[in-house]
Write a protein that holds these residues in place. Structure first.
Motif, PDB file in Angstrom:
ATOM      1  N   VAL A  76      84.168  13.651  99.218  1.00 19.92           N
ATOM      2  CA  VAL A  76      83.631  14.829  99.719  1.00 19.92           C
ATOM      3  C   VAL A  76      82.646  15.486 100.147  1.00 19.92           C
ATOM      4  O   VAL A  76      81.727  15.067  99.590  1.00 19.92           O
ATOM      5  N   ILE A  77      82.172  15.069 101.869  1.00 18.22           N
ATOM      6  CA  ILE A  77      80.849  15.733 102.585  1.00 18.22           C
ATOM      7  C   ILE A  77      81.131  16.822 101.582  1.00 18.22           C
ATOM      8  O   ILE A  77      82.068  18.020 102.691  1.00 18.22           O
ATOM      9  N   SER A 127      84.473  10.315 108.230  1.00 14.80           N
ATOM     10  CA  SER A 127      85.074   8.544 108.153  1.00 14.80           C
ATOM     11  C   SER A 127      84.177   8.827 106.621  1.00 14.80           C
ATOM     12  O   SER A 127      83.687   8.865 106.312  1.00 14.80           O
ATOM     13  N   LEU A 128      84.694   7.144 106.768  1.00  9.48           N
ATOM     14  CA  LEU A 128      83.668   6.241 105.877  1.00  9.48           C
ATOM     15  C   LEU A 128      82.071   6.187 105.930  1.00  9.48           C
ATOM     16  O   LEU A 128      81.354   6.377 104.504  1.00  9.48           O
ATOM     17  N   ALA A 188      79.730   8.242 103.246  1.00  5.60           N
ATOM     18  CA  ALA A 188      78.770   7.499 102.810  1.00  5.60           C
ATOM     19  C   ALA A 188      77.156   7.877 103.100  1.00  5.60           C
ATOM     20  O   ALA A 188      76.641   7.904 101.974  1.00  5.60           O
ATOM     21  N   THR A 189      77.707   8.244 104.399  1.00  6.54           N
ATOM     22  CA  THR A 189      75.951   9.295 104.469  1.00  6.54           C
ATOM     23  C   THR A 189      75.947  10.458 104.161  1.00  6.54           C
ATOM     24  O   THR A 189      74.698  11.031 103.443  1.00  6.54           O
ATOM     25  N   GLY A 190      76.695  11.273 103.248  1.00  5.32           N
ATOM     26  CA  GLY A 190      76.423  12.551 104.121  1.00  5.32           C
ATOM     27  C   GLY A 190      77.005  13.481 105.495  1.00  5.32           C
ATOM     28  O   GLY A 190      76.332  14.916 104.648  1.00  5.32           O
ATOM     29  N   HIS A 191      76.587  12.931 106.188  1.00  5.12           N
ATOM     30  CA  HIS A 191      76.437  13.476 107.527  1.00  5.12           C
ATOM     31  C   HIS A 191      77.808  13.746 108.369  1.00  5.12           C
ATOM     32  O   HIS A 191      78.340  12.585 108.384  1.00  5.12           O
ATOM     33  N   HIS A 192      78.284  14.783 108.739  1.00  4.57           N
ATOM     34  CA  HIS A 192      79.483  14.726 109.744  1.00  4.57           C
ATOM     35  C   HIS A 192      79.113  14.121 110.399  1.00  4.57           C
ATOM     36  O   HIS A 192      78.187  14.423 111.304  1.00  4.57           O
ATOM     37  N   ARG A 207      70.549  14.158 115.607  1.00  2.00           N
ATOM     38  CA  ARG A 207      71.279  13.484 114.923  1.00  2.00           C
ATOM     39  C   ARG A 207      72.472  13.365 113.661  1.00  2.00           C
ATOM     40  O   ARG A 207      72.365  14.877 113.351  1.00  2.00           O
ATOM     41  N   PRO A 208      72.872  12.673 113.443  1.00  5.94           N
ATOM     42  CA  PRO A 208      73.941  13.408 111.664  1.00  5.94           C
ATOM     43  C   PRO A 208      73.312  13.361 111.184  1.00  5.94           C
ATOM     44  O   PRO A 208      73.978  14.668 110.274  1.00  5.94           O
ATOM     45  N   SER A 209      71.716  13.655 110.651  1.00  2.00           N
ATOM     46  CA  SER A 209      71.319  13.447 109.380  1.00  2.00           C
ATOM     47  C   SER A 209      70.645  15.030 109.976  1.00  2.00           C
ATOM     48  O   SER A 209      70.001  15.490 108.776  1.00  2.00           O
ATOM     49  N   GLU A 210      70.361  15.231 110.592  1.00  2.00           N
ATOM     50  CA  GLU A 210      69.954  16.606 111.424  1.00  2.00           C
ATOM     51  C   GLU A 210      70.941  17.714 111.411  1.00  2.00           C
ATOM     52  O   GLU A 210      70.848  18.967 112.115  1.00  2.00           O
ATOM     53  N   GLN A 211      72.056  17.249 110.837  1.00  2.09           N
ATOM     54  CA  GLN A 211      72.545  18.132 110.879  1.00  2.09           C
ATOM     55  C   GLN A 211      72.463  20.055 110.077  1.00  2.09           C
ATOM     56  O   GLN A 211      73.558  21.494 110.667  1.00  2.09           O
ATOM     57  N   GLY A 212      72.061  19.891 109.155  1.00  3.52           N
ATOM     58  CA  GLY A 212      71.692  21.503 109.096  1.00  3.52           C
ATOM     59  C   GLY A 212      70.718  21.941 109.692  1.00  3.52           C
ATOM     60  O   GLY A 212      70.793  23.443 109.321  1.00  3.52           O
TER      61      GLY A 212
END
Length: 182
Positions: free
Chosen positions: A13-14, A32-33, A37-41, A64-69
């Motif tokens: 769960v992320i 998705s998997l 794995a990355t913790g990003h939506h 980028r997904p890593s910038e979701q915040g």
């Protein structure tokens, strides 16, 4: 990413990217998997959520997904109908979707976004038991929150191009902006 890393992410769960009073809370089907794995939506490379969000004018640049915040600074957030990561959405049961709809309803009632945008019409129909729902604004509200069904941004959804998807997302953006002026 290695296959073992992806398989290890199954059922993870992320956390939501959410806060009270958002303009739009986007709701994916489930992680998705790659997201697990990355913790990003919307982390899978073929997913068009991030490019479409930018093309539609919700964000000033492609995140980028890593910038979701960063979404929170634009009054946007992300959650999911079903919380657990799977390789494919069809691994989820109808009961998981219905339970996800109940949980989502409680979450929306608590957070009170202006709009809930479910990305995936089939997920919306199952979660909210609305078999005739179409893409676009819905009659349903959750408290004061309006609901909009958007196309699924998965690369597997060939019925929608990035451009046609961005146009539908832009319709929501305009409706959310109109709501702010009133």
């Amino acid at each position: 990413m290695r296959r073992e890393d992806l398989e290890a992410a199954r059922d993870r769960v992320i956390p939501d990217v959410a806060a009270g009073g958002l303009r739009v809370l986007f709701c994916g089907i489930n992680p998705s998997l790659m997201s697990g794995a990355t913790g990003h939506h919307f982390a899978r490379p073929g997913n068009r959520f991030w490019p479409v969000l930018h093309l539609s004018g919700f964000t000033p640049r492609r995140l980028r997904p890593s910038e979701q915040g960063e979404l929170l600074t634009y009054g946007l957030g992300i959650t999911n109908v079903a919380a657990r990561a799977t390789a494919r959405a069809d691994e989820l049961s109808d009961e998981e979707f219905r339970e996800g709809g109940r949980i989502l309803t409680e979450k929306v009632a608590r957070l009170r976004p202006r709009w809930l945008a479910v990305v995936g019409i089939t997920a919306y129909r199952t979660a909210f038991d609305d078999r005739k729902a179409q893409i676009g604004p819905q009659e349903r509200t959750i408290g004061e929150t309006r609901v909009w069904a958007l196309p699924n941004p998965s690369g597997l959804n060939a019925h929608w191009t990035a451009a046609t998807m961005a146009a539908e997302f832009a319709r929501l953006r305009e409706a959310a902006a109109d709501g702010l002026a009133g």
